[in-house]
Design a protein around this motif. Structure first.
Motif, mmCIF file in Angstrom:
data_model
loop_
_atom_site.group_PDB
_atom_site.id
_atom_site.type_symbol
_atom_site.label_atom_id
_atom_site.label_comp_id
_atom_site.label_asym_id
_atom_site.label_seq_id
_atom_site.Cartn_x
_atom_site.Cartn_y
_atom_site.Cartn_z
ATOM 1 N N GLY A 96 -13.029 34.767 -76.889
ATOM 2 C CA GLY A 96 -12.349 33.426 -77.033
ATOM 3 C C GLY A 96 -11.312 33.353 -77.799
ATOM 4 N N PRO A 97 -11.534 34.248 -79.295
ATOM 5 C CA PRO A 97 -9.998 34.023 -79.592
ATOM 6 C C PRO A 97 -9.430 35.567 -79.123
ATOM 7 C CG PRO A 97 -12.595 34.093 -81.317
ATOM 8 C CD PRO A 97 -12.725 34.003 -79.862
ATOM 9 N N ASP A 98 -9.492 36.326 -78.950
ATOM 10 C CA ASP A 98 -8.447 37.046 -78.395
ATOM 11 C C ASP A 98 -8.068 36.535 -77.228
ATOM 12 O OD1 ASP A 98 -9.654 39.068 -79.862
ATOM 13 O OD2 ASP A 98 -10.242 40.153 -78.321
ATOM 14 N N VAL A 99 -8.280 35.610 -75.839
ATOM 15 C CA VAL A 99 -7.877 35.247 -75.158
ATOM 16 C C VAL A 99 -6.923 33.507 -75.241
ATOM 17 C CG1 VAL A 99 -8.088 33.258 -72.988
ATOM 18 C CG2 VAL A 99 -9.636 35.428 -73.247
ATOM 19 N N ALA A 100 -7.424 33.139 -76.871
ATOM 20 C CA ALA A 100 -6.744 32.322 -76.980
ATOM 21 C C ALA A 100 -4.858 32.816 -78.015
ATOM 22 C CB ALA A 100 -6.650 31.873 -78.330
ATOM 23 N N ALA A 101 -5.455 34.362 -78.351
ATOM 24 C CA ALA A 101 -4.042 34.603 -78.681
ATOM 25 C C ALA A 101 -3.062 35.040 -77.804
ATOM 26 C CB ALA A 101 -4.744 35.887 -80.441
ATOM 27 N N ILE A 102 -3.686 35.855 -76.571
ATOM 28 C CA ILE A 102 -2.937 35.940 -76.040
ATOM 29 C C ILE A 102 -2.181 34.991 -75.175
ATOM 30 C CG2 ILE A 102 -2.748 36.315 -73.033
ATOM 31 C CD1 ILE A 102 -5.444 38.334 -74.215
ATOM 32 N N TRP A 103 -2.967 34.112 -75.453
ATOM 33 C CA TRP A 103 -1.891 32.425 -74.498
ATOM 34 C C TRP A 103 -0.455 32.293 -75.927
ATOM 35 C CZ3 TRP A 103 -2.247 30.815 -69.830
ATOM 36 C CH2 TRP A 103 -2.691 30.848 -69.098
ATOM 37 N N SER A 104 -0.992 32.160 -76.621
ATOM 38 C CA SER A 104 -0.663 31.949 -78.661
ATOM 39 C C SER A 104 0.835 32.779 -77.977
ATOM 40 C CB SER A 104 -1.218 32.049 -79.890
ATOM 41 O OG SER A 104 -1.915 31.363 -79.520
ATOM 42 N N ASP A 105 0.621 34.076 -77.610
ATOM 43 C CA ASP A 105 1.671 35.155 -77.335
ATOM 44 C C ASP A 105 2.888 34.684 -76.410
ATOM 45 O OD1 ASP A 105 3.296 37.174 -78.580
ATOM 46 O OD2 ASP A 105 2.157 39.249 -77.076
ATOM 47 N N VAL A 106 1.792 34.443 -74.773
ATOM 48 C CA VAL A 106 3.065 34.497 -73.858
ATOM 49 C C VAL A 106 3.680 32.256 -73.563
ATOM 50 C CG1 VAL A 106 1.593 36.117 -72.859
ATOM 51 C CG2 VAL A 106 0.499 33.649 -72.623
ATOM 52 N N LEU A 107 2.969 32.329 -74.968
ATOM 53 C CA LEU A 107 3.593 30.711 -74.259
ATOM 54 C C LEU A 107 4.738 30.126 -75.527
ATOM 55 C CD1 LEU A 107 0.747 28.295 -73.284
ATOM 56 C CD2 LEU A 107 2.245 29.026 -72.398
ATOM 57 N N GLY A 108 4.028 31.310 -77.019
ATOM 58 C CA GLY A 108 5.318 31.832 -78.009
ATOM 59 C C GLY A 108 4.814 30.104 -78.498
ATOM 60 N N ARG A 109 3.435 29.733 -79.381
ATOM 61 C CA ARG A 109 3.032 28.684 -79.427
ATOM 62 C C ARG A 109 1.727 28.460 -79.744
ATOM 63 N NH1 ARG A 109 0.827 24.650 -75.675
ATOM 64 N NH2 ARG A 109 1.785 24.380 -73.789
ATOM 65 N N PRO A 110 1.165 27.942 -80.755
ATOM 66 C CA PRO A 110 0.388 28.175 -81.273
ATOM 67 C C PRO A 110 -1.823 27.863 -79.933
ATOM 68 C CG PRO A 110 0.687 27.269 -83.296
ATOM 69 C CD PRO A 110 1.111 27.276 -82.003
ATOM 70 N N ILE A 111 -2.379 28.410 -79.880
ATOM 71 C CA ILE A 111 -3.142 27.677 -78.838
ATOM 72 C C ILE A 111 -4.402 28.400 -79.436
ATOM 73 C CG2 ILE A 111 -4.218 28.197 -76.605
ATOM 74 C CD1 ILE A 111 -1.806 26.964 -76.248
ATOM 75 N N ALA A 112 -5.347 27.202 -79.729
ATOM 76 C CA ALA A 112 -6.723 27.808 -80.219
ATOM 77 C C ALA A 112 -8.206 27.329 -79.578
ATOM 78 C CB ALA A 112 -6.993 26.072 -80.718
ATOM 79 N N TYR A 113 -8.874 28.379 -79.623
ATOM 80 C CA TYR A 113 -9.964 29.218 -78.873
ATOM 81 C C TYR A 113 -11.026 27.131 -79.416
ATOM 82 C CZ TYR A 113 -14.466 30.361 -77.900
ATOM 83 O OH TYR A 113 -15.726 30.766 -77.429
ATOM 84 N N GLY A 114 -11.695 27.136 -78.454
ATOM 85 C CA GLY A 114 -12.627 25.764 -78.423
ATOM 86 C C GLY A 114 -13.154 25.935 -79.381
ATOM 87 N N GLY A 115 -14.158 26.899 -79.268
ATOM 88 C CA GLY A 115 -15.465 27.090 -79.786
ATOM 89 C C GLY A 115 -16.787 27.971 -78.501
ATOM 90 N N ASP A 116 -17.296 27.801 -79.086
ATOM 91 C CA ASP A 116 -19.236 28.470 -78.079
ATOM 92 C C ASP A 116 -20.134 27.336 -78.151
ATOM 93 O OD1 ASP A 116 -18.158 31.132 -78.647
ATOM 94 O OD2 ASP A 116 -18.932 31.267 -80.271
ATOM 95 N N ASP A 117 -19.572 26.104 -77.426
ATOM 96 C CA ASP A 117 -19.544 24.725 -77.393
ATOM 97 C C ASP A 117 -20.631 24.773 -76.079
ATOM 98 O OD1 ASP A 117 -21.833 22.231 -77.599
ATOM 99 O OD2 ASP A 117 -19.325 21.282 -77.535
#
Length: 293
Positions: free
Chosen positions: A204-225
């Motif tokens: 999950g954090p890996d995917v959030a990091a990819i989105w942060s990189d391609v969008l150029g702004r922080p994307i958080a991982y929503g967690g394991d809920d």
């Protein structure tokens, strides 16, 4: 002879038909609503569904090979078993079946258990078959792109074990390759099981990091809920299905969807090209979102 494709108007099935036509196959699709089956010229459309015995028998006339894809419904197991029985009754024994990775392990998840049961039937009835076991579809995340883009959160609770997400284009091309191979084989081939995975196993954090990189702004991982996930889904789908999806993501969190050694290399060799990556998918979405309206 003809290849019959079920589930042909969905995300995977439509690409399978395109890949088969590209390879010169004679294709027939089964559709409840032929008006929605707007395929290339030459693709035959048979009206019916997987619980309509008469329409199934008619659809199998002149067919040599079956691509069996049936959706997650309360009747999925019955649909699969009836279709396989009618196939056998019609003299069709060449099958490519779309199952799911870890079908033999995640048996508390209903649609995984269903697919494992269908796999057992295919084996015990002696079908000449390829069983395809895809991981989580990259394309599933099209349904949450607005959450990512507008709220800065990647909400899928996929956990920290890792999920080797796969592109539906790769699934469809492998399916077409196997359908043609089975169709053209002069005799019976052994049953084979192929895991369909992407090139990267992502948390999950890996995917959030990819989105942060391609969008150029922080994307958080929503967690394991899984509880919140189930509650959100129950707002727009049947509660039994929302609960089933909860059970699935619980297994993402506890086990992941991790390739076996050699899976990526095998698929890359079959396709003759690299597998589509999650980063490529995210980059396309980001570029589309950045275009002026």
């Amino acid at each position: 002879m003809t290849i019959l494709v079920t589930g042909a108007t969905g995300r995977v099935g439509r690409h399978v038909v395109q890949q088969l036509v590209k390879r010169g196959a004679d294709v027939r699709v089964l559709s409840r609503d032929p008006a929605k089956a707007d395929f290339q010229s030459g693709v035959k459309v048979a009206k019916g569904d997987l619980l309509d015995i008469d329409s199934l028998r008619a659809a199998f006339s002149g067919v040599n090979t079956l691509f069996l894809l049936n959706a997650v419904t309360g009747e999925e197991f019955t649909q699969a078993l009836i279709t396989l029985n009618i196939a056998r009754e019609s003299g069709v024994d060449r099958v490519v079946y779309l199952s799911v990775i870890n079908a033999d392990r995640f048996v508390n998840v209903p649609h995984f258990a269903v697919k494992f049961g269908a796999e057992r039937m295919i084996e015990q009835m002696g079908f000449n078959a390829t069983i395809l076991r895809p991981s989580y579809f990259i394309d599933n995340d099209l349904t949450i792109k607005e959450v990512i883009l507008n709220h800065g959160v990647y909400p899928m609770p996929i956990g920290s074990k890792g999920v080797a997400m796969v592109d539906t284009l790769d699934i469809a091309e492998i399916a077409a390759i196997e359908l043609i191979r089975r169709e053209q084989a002069p005799g019976k081939l052994p049953i084979e099981t192929i895991n369909l995975v992407g090139p990267d196993t992502l948390t999950g954090p890996d995917v959030a990091a990819i989105w942060s990189d391609v969008l150029g702004r922080p994307i958080a991982y929503g967690g394991d809920d899984p509880t919140g996930f189930e509650q959100n889904l129950a707002g727009f789908m049947p509660k039994w299905m929302a609960y089933e999806m909860r059970l699935m993501v619980e297994r993402f969190v506890s086990d992941g969807m991790i390739p076996e050694d050699g899976d990526v290399a095998r698929l890359t060799k079959m396709l003759g090209r690299p597998l589509h990556s999650y980063r490529s998918f995210a980059t396309r979405i980001a570029a589309s979102a950045a275009k002026p309206v």
